[in-house]
Design a protein around this motif. Structure first.
Motif, short mmCIF file in Angstrom:
data_model
loop_
_atom_site.label_atom_id
_atom_site.label_comp_id
_atom_site.label_asym_id
_atom_site.label_seq_id
_atom_site.Cartn_x
_atom_site.Cartn_y
_atom_site.Cartn_z
N THR A 46 0.83 -1.20 0.00
CA THR A 46 0.00 0.00 0.00
C THR A 46 0.86 1.25 0.00
OG1 THR A 46 -1.76 -1.18 1.16
CG2 THR A 46 -1.81 1.23 1.26
N THR A 47 1.89 1.26 0.82
CA THR A 47 2.78 2.42 0.90
C THR A 47 3.54 2.60 -0.41
OG1 THR A 47 2.99 2.07 3.27
CG2 THR A 47 4.61 3.51 2.25
N ALA A 48 3.97 1.51 -1.02
CA ALA A 48 4.69 1.61 -2.30
C ALA A 48 3.78 2.17 -3.39
CB ALA A 48 5.21 0.24 -2.72
N LEU A 49 2.53 1.73 -3.43
CA LEU A 49 1.61 2.24 -4.44
C LEU A 49 1.35 3.73 -4.22
CD1 LEU A 49 -0.95 -0.69 -4.69
CD2 LEU A 49 0.98 -0.20 -6.18
N GLY A 50 1.24 4.14 -2.97
CA GLY A 50 1.03 5.55 -2.67
C GLY A 50 2.23 6.40 -3.03
N ALA A 51 3.42 5.86 -2.80
CA ALA A 51 4.64 6.64 -3.05
C ALA A 51 5.04 6.64 -4.53
CB ALA A 51 5.79 6.07 -2.22
N TYR A 52 4.89 5.52 -5.20
CA TYR A 52 5.36 5.39 -6.57
C TYR A 52 4.25 5.52 -7.61
CZ TYR A 52 9.90 3.72 -4.86
OH TYR A 52 11.13 3.61 -4.26
N GLY A 53 3.01 5.27 -7.20
CA GLY A 53 1.90 5.31 -8.14
C GLY A 53 1.93 4.13 -9.09
N ALA A 54 1.21 4.29 -10.20
CA ALA A 54 1.08 3.20 -11.17
C ALA A 54 2.42 2.86 -11.83
CB ALA A 54 0.05 3.55 -12.23
N GLY A 55 3.39 3.75 -11.76
CA GLY A 55 4.70 3.50 -12.35
C GLY A 55 5.62 2.70 -11.46
N VAL A 56 5.11 2.13 -10.38
CA VAL A 56 5.95 1.41 -9.42
C VAL A 56 6.75 0.29 -10.08
CG1 VAL A 56 4.14 -0.22 -8.68
CG2 VAL A 56 6.00 0.39 -7.10
N LEU A 57 6.22 -0.35 -11.08
CA LEU A 57 6.93 -1.46 -11.72
C LEU A 57 8.02 -0.98 -12.67
CD1 LEU A 57 3.91 -3.81 -12.42
CD2 LEU A 57 5.65 -4.04 -10.64
N GLY A 58 7.88 0.25 -13.16
CA GLY A 58 8.85 0.74 -14.14
C GLY A 58 9.88 1.69 -13.56
N ARG A 59 9.74 2.06 -12.31
CA ARG A 59 10.65 3.03 -11.71
C ARG A 59 11.70 2.35 -10.86
NH1 ARG A 59 7.14 7.62 -9.01
NH2 ARG A 59 9.22 8.32 -8.49
N ALA A 60 12.83 3.00 -10.76
CA ALA A 60 13.88 2.52 -9.87
C ALA A 60 13.53 2.92 -8.44
CB ALA A 60 15.22 3.13 -10.27
N GLU A 61 14.10 2.20 -7.52
CA GLU A 61 13.88 2.52 -6.11
C GLU A 61 14.43 3.91 -5.83
OE1 GLU A 61 15.64 0.51 -2.24
OE2 GLU A 61 14.45 -0.88 -3.45
N SER A 62 13.76 4.64 -4.96
CA SER A 62 14.12 6.01 -4.68
C SER A 62 14.62 6.18 -3.27
CB SER A 62 12.90 6.92 -4.90
OG SER A 62 13.18 8.23 -4.46
N ALA A 63 15.72 6.90 -3.12
CA ALA A 63 16.24 7.19 -1.78
C ALA A 63 15.33 8.17 -1.05
CB ALA A 63 17.65 7.76 -1.89
N ALA A 64 14.54 8.92 -1.82
CA ALA A 64 13.65 9.91 -1.21
C ALA A 64 12.38 9.29 -0.64
CB ALA A 64 13.28 10.97 -2.24
N VAL A 65 12.16 8.03 -0.92
CA VAL A 65 10.95 7.34 -0.46
C VAL A 65 11.31 6.54 0.79
CG1 VAL A 65 9.27 5.58 -1.10
CG2 VAL A 65 10.04 7.22 -2.80
N ASP A 66 10.38 6.46 1.72
CA ASP A 66 10.69 5.77 2.98
C ASP A 66 10.91 4.27 2.78
OD1 ASP A 66 8.23 4.39 3.08
OD2 ASP A 66 7.40 5.65 4.64
N ALA A 67 11.51 3.67 3.78
CA ALA A 67 11.90 2.26 3.71
C ALA A 67 10.71 1.34 3.50
CB ALA A 67 12.66 1.87 4.97
N THR A 68 9.57 1.65 4.09
CA THR A 68 8.38 0.82 3.93
C THR A 68 7.97 0.75 2.47
OG1 THR A 68 7.65 1.37 6.16
CG2 THR A 68 5.98 0.51 4.67
N ALA A 69 7.94 1.90 1.80
CA ALA A 69 7.56 1.94 0.38
C ALA A 69 8.58 1.18 -0.46
CB ALA A 69 7.43 3.38 -0.10
N ASN A 70 9.85 1.29 -0.11
CA ASN A 70 10.86 0.60 -0.90
C ASN A 70 10.78 -0.91 -0.75
OD1 ASN A 70 12.03 2.74 -2.30
ND2 ASN A 70 13.34 3.28 -0.58
N VAL A 71 10.38 -1.41 0.41
CA VAL A 71 10.17 -2.85 0.57
C VAL A 71 9.02 -3.29 -0.33
CG1 VAL A 71 9.45 -4.69 2.15
CG2 VAL A 71 11.16 -3.01 2.88
N GLY A 72 7.92 -2.53 -0.33
CA GLY A 72 6.80 -2.84 -1.22
C GLY A 72 7.22 -2.81 -2.68
N HIS A 73 8.04 -1.84 -3.03
CA HIS A 73 8.57 -1.71 -4.40
C HIS A 73 9.36 -2.96 -4.77
CE1 HIS A 73 11.65 -0.20 -7.30
NE2 HIS A 73 10.60 0.46 -7.79
#
Length: 152
Positions: free
Chosen positions: A29-56
């Motif tokens: 849920t956090t990854a979808l909120g942080a990355y949006g629909a592009g979550v599958l095509g985007r690289a992991e971001s240092a600006a995004v919290d650790a929870t979102a990056n685990v989801g990513h």
């Protein structure tokens, strides 16, 4: 743990998948909120919290293990979940895509389990307040009050 092909019913693996999906839910849920629909095509971001990056990482691991049809289905489920963040059915469809991938690939199951923090064990805090309040983690019988009688 053994898979269905080893003569086992698959029940144990099914329970493990359900538990993993439940634990992964907040990360997804956090990854979808942080990355949006592009979550599958985007690289992991240092600006995004650790929870979102685990989801990513979870979504990427699943996506990379799927064939073209499976990838398209996962992308559609991600898009629906992002476009309808309060729709329980959209979230369930995404979880179902991940479950399907995990049922087909025990290595992926182990990989995703490694991405999630170990369940917390150890200490439990139990609080009771008020006159004659009791608190217990595990208890057989608790009796409070005056003049209680216990009969076998």
């Amino acid at each position: 743990m053994t898979g269905k092909g080893d003569g086992e019913s698959g029940f144990e693996m099914g329970v493990e998948i359900v538990e993993l999906i439940e634990q992964a839910g907040p990360y997804l849920t956090t990854a979808l909120g942080a990355y949006g629909a592009g979550v599958l095509g985007r690289a992991e971001s240092a600006a995004v919290d650790a929870t979102a990056n685990v989801g990513h990482r979870i979504l990427h691991a699943v996506w990379h293990r799927r064939n073209a049809q499976g990838q398209a289905e996962l992308e559609a489920a991600v898009r629906d979940a992002v476009e309808n963040p309060n729709d329980a059915d959209a979230a369930a469809a995404l979880r179902q895509q991940i479950k399907r991938a995990l049922r087909d690939d025990e290595e992926l199951l182990q990989e995703l389990a490694g991405l999630l923090p170990a369940p917390r064990g150890g200490s439990v805090t139990v609080t009771a307040s008020g006159e004659r309040a009791i608190a217990a983690q595990r208890i057989g019988t608790a009796i409070t009050g005056d003049n209680a009688t216990i009969r076998p």
